[in-house]
Write a protein that holds these residues in place. Structure first.
Motif, short mmCIF file in Angstrom:
data_model
loop_
_atom_site.label_atom_id
_atom_site.label_comp_id
_atom_site.label_asym_id
_atom_site.label_seq_id
_atom_site.Cartn_x
_atom_site.Cartn_y
_atom_site.Cartn_z
N ASP A 175 5.98 4.46 -6.57
CA ASP A 175 6.05 3.55 -7.25
C ASP A 175 5.46 4.09 -9.24
N ARG A 176 4.15 4.86 -8.90
CA ARG A 176 3.55 4.89 -10.02
C ARG A 176 4.15 6.09 -9.56
N ASP A 177 3.97 7.40 -9.42
CA ASP A 177 3.95 8.51 -9.03
C ASP A 177 5.67 9.12 -9.52
N LEU A 178 5.97 7.97 -9.08
CA LEU A 178 8.21 8.37 -9.85
C LEU A 178 8.19 8.00 -10.79
N MET A 179 7.38 7.09 -11.78
CA MET A 179 7.36 6.32 -12.93
C MET A 179 7.00 7.62 -13.80
N ALA A 180 5.73 8.00 -13.45
CA ALA A 180 5.31 9.24 -14.03
C ALA A 180 6.22 10.04 -14.43
N TYR A 181 7.17 10.57 -13.38
CA TYR A 181 7.89 11.35 -13.37
C TYR A 181 9.48 11.37 -14.53
N VAL A 182 9.99 10.11 -13.87
CA VAL A 182 11.27 9.80 -15.07
C VAL A 182 10.65 9.52 -16.54
N ASP A 183 9.05 8.88 -16.67
CA ASP A 183 9.51 9.42 -18.28
C ASP A 183 8.88 10.29 -18.78
N THR A 184 8.59 11.75 -18.07
CA THR A 184 8.56 12.90 -18.38
C THR A 184 10.11 13.31 -18.82
N LEU A 185 11.26 12.61 -17.57
CA LEU A 185 12.24 13.29 -17.45
C LEU A 185 13.15 12.36 -18.95
N ILE A 186 12.42 11.22 -19.54
CA ILE A 186 13.14 10.78 -20.70
C ILE A 186 12.62 11.35 -21.83
N SER B 187 10.45 13.68 -2.41
CA SER B 187 10.45 13.59 -0.88
C SER B 187 9.97 12.51 -0.43
N VAL B 188 8.96 11.45 -0.64
CA VAL B 188 8.27 10.60 -0.37
C VAL B 188 9.54 9.37 0.55
N ALA C 73 0.68 -1.15 -0.20
CA ALA C 73 0.20 0.02 -0.25
C ALA C 73 1.03 1.41 0.01
N CYS C 74 2.15 1.44 0.32
CA CYS C 74 2.53 2.64 0.48
C CYS C 74 3.71 2.56 -0.80
N TYR C 75 4.68 1.23 -1.51
CA TYR C 75 5.21 1.61 -1.96
C TYR C 75 4.40 1.19 -3.73
N GLN D 11 18.19 14.60 -7.60
CA GLN D 11 16.51 14.14 -7.62
C GLN D 11 16.73 14.24 -6.13
N HIS D 12 17.18 13.94 -5.32
CA HIS D 12 16.76 14.06 -4.07
C HIS D 12 16.28 15.13 -3.39
N GLU D 13 16.22 16.71 -4.98
CA GLU D 13 16.07 18.06 -4.07
C GLU D 13 14.70 18.71 -4.39
#
Length: 297
Positions: free
Chosen positions: A117-128, A153-154, A111-113, A146-148
């Motif tokens: 993961d969904r939010d981070l993958m959307a961000y990664v797709d945007t970067l690529i 943040s989560v 329930a946490c990951y 990326q830690h900034e």
């Protein structure tokens, strides 16, 4: 509790290279508790290691407490071998494991990951798609700050908690630390990552966003170069004679390990990309808080 994969043919006692391997929350499962297992593959090369300059005293149970000899006599009654021998009261030997190497491992709750993961993958797709980052063959890496980013943040909160747990387990005095680098790795099918370590840091780690069969392991290599001097044939690979340990991982897995521990990633044999987030951790103001001599004023 996260448990590494076990295969009957290459079961290995829970130690990296004769050193303990702790998986799961390090507070609940300290290194000395023994007990997790990993897979041991073929032999590989080793990486550098440096002594810490500090010595620990070990008192194995095989030598304490000492017991006096019984003084009794055993006589071999065979006609051709009437030999008088002192009876020997011998304790069971211990294997003393020195200088354990740890890999801290936790898998976040589903329930946490999953939303993370969904939010981070959307961000990664945007970067690529935007052309950011660096691509080399089948591998892509983002910038290392990326830690900034607020999107991280989560995950950064989980990483910092893990770092505090590891430092507490290692009995490191309360010392401020910070993340020195954090970046995204994407390995397309066929992509690999050669053996390396992360110098000028104290801890390193990785979090797995996308990991499927064929792209679900990380390799750890023996950091002791002297072990390659003599390599006799062995009948079975164990933690005491191998030079590489393969640790299975999955989505939501967070690993933390010494930055000097050499590691690598085998070729992605799946049909999809393997996506992970790597990071380094170092003590804050190390040169002023830890580097000065410890004696006098």
């Amino acid at each position: 509790m996260y448990e590494p994969e076990v295969r009957q043919r290459d079961r290995v006692a829970a130690h990296l290279f004769g050193r303990n391997l702790a998986c799961a929350n390090i507070r609940a499962h300290p290194v000395e508790s023994g007990a997790q297992t990993g897979r041991v593959p073929m032999r590989g090369s080793t990486g550098p290691n440096k002594p810490s300059g500090r010595t620990a005293v070990v008192q194995p149970s095989c030598v304490a407490p000492m017991r006096a000899a019984s003084g009794s006599i055993v006589i071999d009654e065979r006609p051709d071998k009437r030999v008088v021998q002192p009876a020997m009261n011998v304790s069971t030997p211990d294997i003393v494991r020195l200088f354990p190497t740890f890999v801290w491992c936790r898998r976040l709750e589903q329930a946490c990951y999953e939303p993370l993961d969904r939010d981070l993958m959307a961000y990664v797709d945007t970067l690529i798609r935007s052309g950011c980052g660096t691509r080399t063959g089948s591998a892509w890496q983002s910038a290392h700050r990326q830690h900034e980013r607020p999107e991280f943040s989560v995950l950064i909160a989980h990483i910092e908690r893990a770092a505090r747990d590891v430092l507490a387990f290692l009995k490191v005095a309360d010392a401020p630390f910070h993340i020195t680098g954090c970046w995204v790795n994407v390995l397309d099918p066929g992509g690999t990552h050669a053996m390396h370590s992360h110098p000028n840091n104290y801890l390193s780690g990785v979090y797995y966003l996308r990991s499927q069969a064929g792209a679900d392991t990380i390799n750890f290599h023996d950091p002791r170069p002297q072990t390659t001097v003599i390599r006799p044939p062995v009948t079975e690979l164990t933690a005491y004679n191998t030079d590489q340990v393969v640790l299975p991982v999955s989505e939501g897995t967070l690993l933390v390990f010494p930055a000097w521990l050499p590691h690598s990633v085998s070729a992605n044999t799946s049909a999809h990309a393997r996506v992970s987030v790597s990071f380094n951790i170092m003590f804050s103001d190390y040169d002023t808080t830890m580097s000065p001599p410890l004696w006098g004023n």
